[in-house]
Design a protein around this motif. Structure first.
Motif, short mmCIF file in Angstrom:
data_model
loop_
_atom_site.label_atom_id
_atom_site.label_comp_id
_atom_site.label_asym_id
_atom_site.label_seq_id
_atom_site.Cartn_x
_atom_site.Cartn_y
_atom_site.Cartn_z
N GLY B 45 33.66 10.05 -24.43
CA GLY B 45 34.82 9.19 -24.28
C GLY B 45 34.94 9.99 -22.69
N ALA B 46 33.29 10.57 -21.93
CA ALA B 46 33.00 10.50 -20.66
C ALA B 46 32.88 9.80 -19.87
CB ALA B 46 32.30 11.83 -20.76
N ASP B 47 33.31 9.72 -18.35
CA ASP B 47 32.53 8.49 -17.17
C ASP B 47 31.77 8.25 -17.46
OD1 ASP B 47 35.67 8.08 -16.48
OD2 ASP B 47 35.46 9.41 -14.99
N CYS B 48 30.95 7.05 -17.64
CA CYS B 48 30.28 6.67 -17.14
C CYS B 48 30.07 5.40 -16.68
CB CYS B 48 29.37 6.76 -18.80
SG CYS B 48 27.42 6.01 -18.28
N THR B 49 28.74 5.35 -15.22
CA THR B 49 28.55 4.18 -14.77
C THR B 49 27.79 3.01 -15.10
OG1 THR B 49 27.52 5.31 -12.90
CG2 THR B 49 29.70 5.51 -12.70
N ALA B 50 26.93 3.64 -15.75
CA ALA B 50 25.66 3.42 -16.31
C ALA B 50 24.57 2.88 -14.80
CB ALA B 50 26.15 1.49 -16.89
N CYS B 51 24.53 4.12 -14.43
CA CYS B 51 23.91 3.84 -13.25
C CYS B 51 22.57 4.39 -13.75
CB CYS B 51 24.16 5.37 -12.90
SG CYS B 51 23.93 6.37 -12.90
N GLY B 52 22.40 4.64 -15.13
CA GLY B 52 20.94 4.88 -15.36
C GLY B 52 20.20 5.91 -15.30
N LEU B 53 20.20 6.79 -14.21
CA LEU B 53 20.07 8.22 -13.45
C LEU B 53 19.09 8.58 -14.86
CD1 LEU B 53 21.80 9.29 -10.57
CD2 LEU B 53 19.49 7.48 -10.63
N CYS B 54 20.46 9.06 -15.97
CA CYS B 54 19.66 9.39 -17.43
C CYS B 54 18.80 9.33 -17.74
CB CYS B 54 21.04 10.19 -18.19
SG CYS B 54 21.53 7.88 -18.68
N PHE B 55 17.90 7.51 -17.82
CA PHE B 55 16.63 7.51 -18.02
C PHE B 55 15.80 7.88 -17.67
CE2 PHE B 55 14.72 3.08 -18.75
CZ PHE B 55 14.84 3.34 -19.80
N GLN B 56 15.60 7.29 -16.32
CA GLN B 56 15.31 7.38 -15.98
C GLN B 56 14.12 8.77 -16.04
OE1 GLN B 56 13.57 5.09 -13.39
NE2 GLN B 56 15.11 3.74 -13.55
N VAL B 57 14.85 9.81 -15.40
CA VAL B 57 14.17 11.36 -15.94
C VAL B 57 14.27 11.15 -17.31
CG1 VAL B 57 15.40 12.02 -13.52
CG2 VAL B 57 16.34 12.52 -16.28
N CYS B 58 14.33 10.57 -17.73
CA CYS B 58 14.23 11.12 -19.52
C CYS B 58 12.52 11.40 -19.94
CB CYS B 58 14.84 10.97 -20.56
SG CYS B 58 14.24 11.11 -22.18
N PRO B 59 12.12 12.36 -20.15
CA PRO B 59 10.69 11.82 -20.55
C PRO B 59 10.03 11.52 -22.24
CG PRO B 59 10.91 14.76 -19.67
CD PRO B 59 12.66 13.55 -19.86
N ASP B 60 11.91 12.25 -22.80
CA ASP B 60 11.14 11.09 -24.13
C ASP B 60 11.85 9.83 -24.41
OD1 ASP B 60 9.73 13.49 -25.69
OD2 ASP B 60 10.73 14.77 -24.29
N VAL B 61 11.84 9.20 -23.69
CA VAL B 61 12.39 8.00 -23.58
C VAL B 61 13.78 7.79 -24.77
CG1 VAL B 61 12.13 5.24 -23.36
CG2 VAL B 61 10.42 7.45 -22.55
N CYS B 62 14.91 8.96 -24.71
CA CYS B 62 15.71 8.82 -26.35
C CYS B 62 17.29 8.57 -25.82
CB CYS B 62 15.87 9.56 -26.43
SG CYS B 62 15.59 11.46 -25.74
N ILE B 63 16.82 7.60 -24.29
CA ILE B 63 18.46 7.55 -24.14
C ILE B 63 18.52 5.81 -23.76
CG2 ILE B 63 19.84 7.02 -21.97
CD1 ILE B 63 19.28 9.90 -21.07
N GLU B 64 19.38 5.61 -23.94
CA GLU B 64 20.13 3.53 -23.91
C GLU B 64 21.17 3.59 -23.47
OE1 GLU B 64 20.15 2.66 -27.99
OE2 GLU B 64 17.57 2.00 -27.60
N VAL B 65 21.48 2.75 -21.85
CA VAL B 65 22.38 2.75 -21.30
C VAL B 65 22.48 1.58 -22.21
CG1 VAL B 65 23.01 2.56 -18.67
CG2 VAL B 65 21.03 4.24 -19.61
N TYR B 66 24.26 1.26 -22.22
CA TYR B 66 24.64 0.07 -22.23
C TYR B 66 25.64 -0.44 -21.06
CZ TYR B 66 23.10 0.48 -27.23
OH TYR B 66 22.57 0.81 -27.75
N LYS B 67 26.51 -1.06 -20.21
CA LYS B 67 27.27 -1.52 -19.24
C LYS B 67 28.58 -2.30 -20.24
CE LYS B 67 26.79 -3.10 -14.69
NZ LYS B 67 27.93 -2.23 -14.12
N ASP B 68 29.14 -1.33 -19.68
CA ASP B 68 30.74 -2.81 -19.77
C ASP B 68 30.71 -3.59 -18.90
OD1 ASP B 68 32.85 -3.31 -21.33
OD2 ASP B 68 34.13 -1.69 -20.57
N LYS B 69 30.67 -5.03 -19.42
CA LYS B 69 30.95 -6.07 -18.20
C LYS B 69 31.62 -6.31 -16.90
CE LYS B 69 31.71 -8.36 -21.88
NZ LYS B 69 32.39 -7.13 -22.59
#
Ligand SMILES: Cc1ncc(C[n+]2csc(CCOP(=O)(O)OP(=O)(O)O)c2C)c(N)n1
Ligand code: SF4
Ligand code: SF4
Ligand code: SF4
Lengths: 245, 69
Positions: B45-69
């Motif tokens: 339930g935390a805030d997420c702006t779907a900015c993708g910064l976490c995805f950018q830095v993840c060396p193990d490519v284990c993050i998927e980002v979902y954007k609410d339209k």
């Protein structure tokens, strides 16, 4: 809800065997995304090095050939010359590219081979336990320079982009890093350009990526990216070293 | 609300995603994954702006980002 970011087709789902926080994983993603965005996956052949990235064939979802330590540019030359329709790239560490493979690197560059080179500079020999590499910084402590690299004894850090920039055959040289999102996005742009250059037949393109090796540097992942930004980039300035029009 | 999903079995708990998240919405789990790491988890339930910064830095490519339209 729409999935907007996830791994692309050129990367397999196989977990990487790299250490936590290692820059190799980020660089793999950037290579895979570049190839997918350019629609090159089905005609790409990668050449994996000896080093931590030796298992690259397990991570990339296209053809990959192994090469003896330091010889990827020679293997890439052979493959590209018999199959000029393929997109051929090497993926090499600094021990591989700038120590044992120095001759292969310089001559492939000098011949202006139409290949792409992804050069991962992590300032040491990662796979074998963090020994000094030609790229180790002055004063940097490694397993074989426990008191820090002393240029009187071990010479100076080798700057591959600067070194190759005088060679006529070279089309494109850029040094980037993957220490934060901004640098990672810039690294992606450079890697994609290095592949586009090959599509356009421009000749030898190399992207040097300053990459964190937290485990062999004896640092947490957080401190390793700080070291890249505070120390590593001062010795190896980021930027474009050659861009032939 | 936008969100991320983390493939916890691939995560190595390096924490790089945690330091870049502007919303401080990622934490390390107290549990272990099969490889023995404390994986990163998206705070429910935390805030997420779907900015993708976490995805950018993840060396193990284990993050998927979902954007609410
Ligand atoms: C001919 C030969 N010499 C030495 C080795 C031992 N060896 C394996 S990996 C490696 C160094 C790799 O370092 P680098 O290229 O910087 O890649 P990294 O592991 O840091 O990504 C060495 C010397 C070998 N496998 N083959
Ligand atoms: S030794 Fe260094 S380069 Fe090799 S996987 Fe570990 S962190 Fe990465
Ligand atoms: S996408 Fe942005 S806001 Fe959402 S979890 Fe990742 S870093 Fe945080
Ligand atoms: S950056 Fe990736 S591997 Fe590291 S803790 Fe976050 S999700 Fe896990």
């Amino acid at each position: 809800m729409k999935k907007i970011l996830s791994k692309t087709e050129s990367l397999k789902a196989t977990p990487h065997l790299y250490c936590p926080g290692c820059g190799h994983g980020i660089i793999h993603r950037l290579v895979a995304e570049s190839i997918d965005e350019l629609g090159l996956r089905e005609k790409t052949i990668g050449i994996a090095p000896v080093g931590c990235a030796v298992f690259a064939y397990d991570y990339f979802n296209f053809d990959v050939s192994e090469a003896p330590h330091g010889r990827p540019p020679a293997v890439a030359t052979g493959i590209k010359r018999v199959r000029p329709d393929k997109i051929v790239f090497t993926y090499q560490g600094d021990g591989d590219l700038a120590a044992i493979g120095t001759a292969e690197t310089i001559h492939a560059a000098n011949r202006g081979e139409n290949i792409t080179v992804i050069f991962v500079n992590n300032a040491n020999y990662g796979m074998t336990g963090g020994q000094m590499a030609p790229t180790t910084l002055i004063g940097q402590k490694t397993a074989t320079s426990p008191y820090g690299r002393d240029p009187k004894r071990e010479g100076y850090p080798m700057k591959v982009c600067e070194l190759l920039s005088s060679l006529e055959g070279v089309a494109y040289l850029e040094r980037v890093s993957v220490s934060n999102p901004k640098n990672i996005i810039s690294a992606k742009r450079a890697i994609k350009k290095a592949f586009q250059n090959q599509v356009d037949g421009k000749g030898f393109s190399l992207v040097e990526v300053l990459s964190q090796c937290p485990v062999d540097w004896g640092m947490t992942p957080q401190n390793s990216i700080k070291w890249v930004e505070d120390v590593f980039v001062k010795a190896f300035p980021l930027g474009v070293y050659k861009d032939k029009k | 609300m936008s969100k991320i999903e983390i493939i916890t079995e691939k995560c190595k708990g390096c924490g790089l995603c945690i330091i870049v998240c502007p919303k401080k919405s990622i934490q390390l789990s107290k549990n272990f994954n099969k490889a023995g790491y404390h994986p990163a988890v998206f705070v429910e339930g935390a805030d997420c702006t779907a900015c993708g910064l976490c995805f950018q830095v993840c060396p193990d490519v284990c993050i998927e980002v979902y954007k609410d339209k």
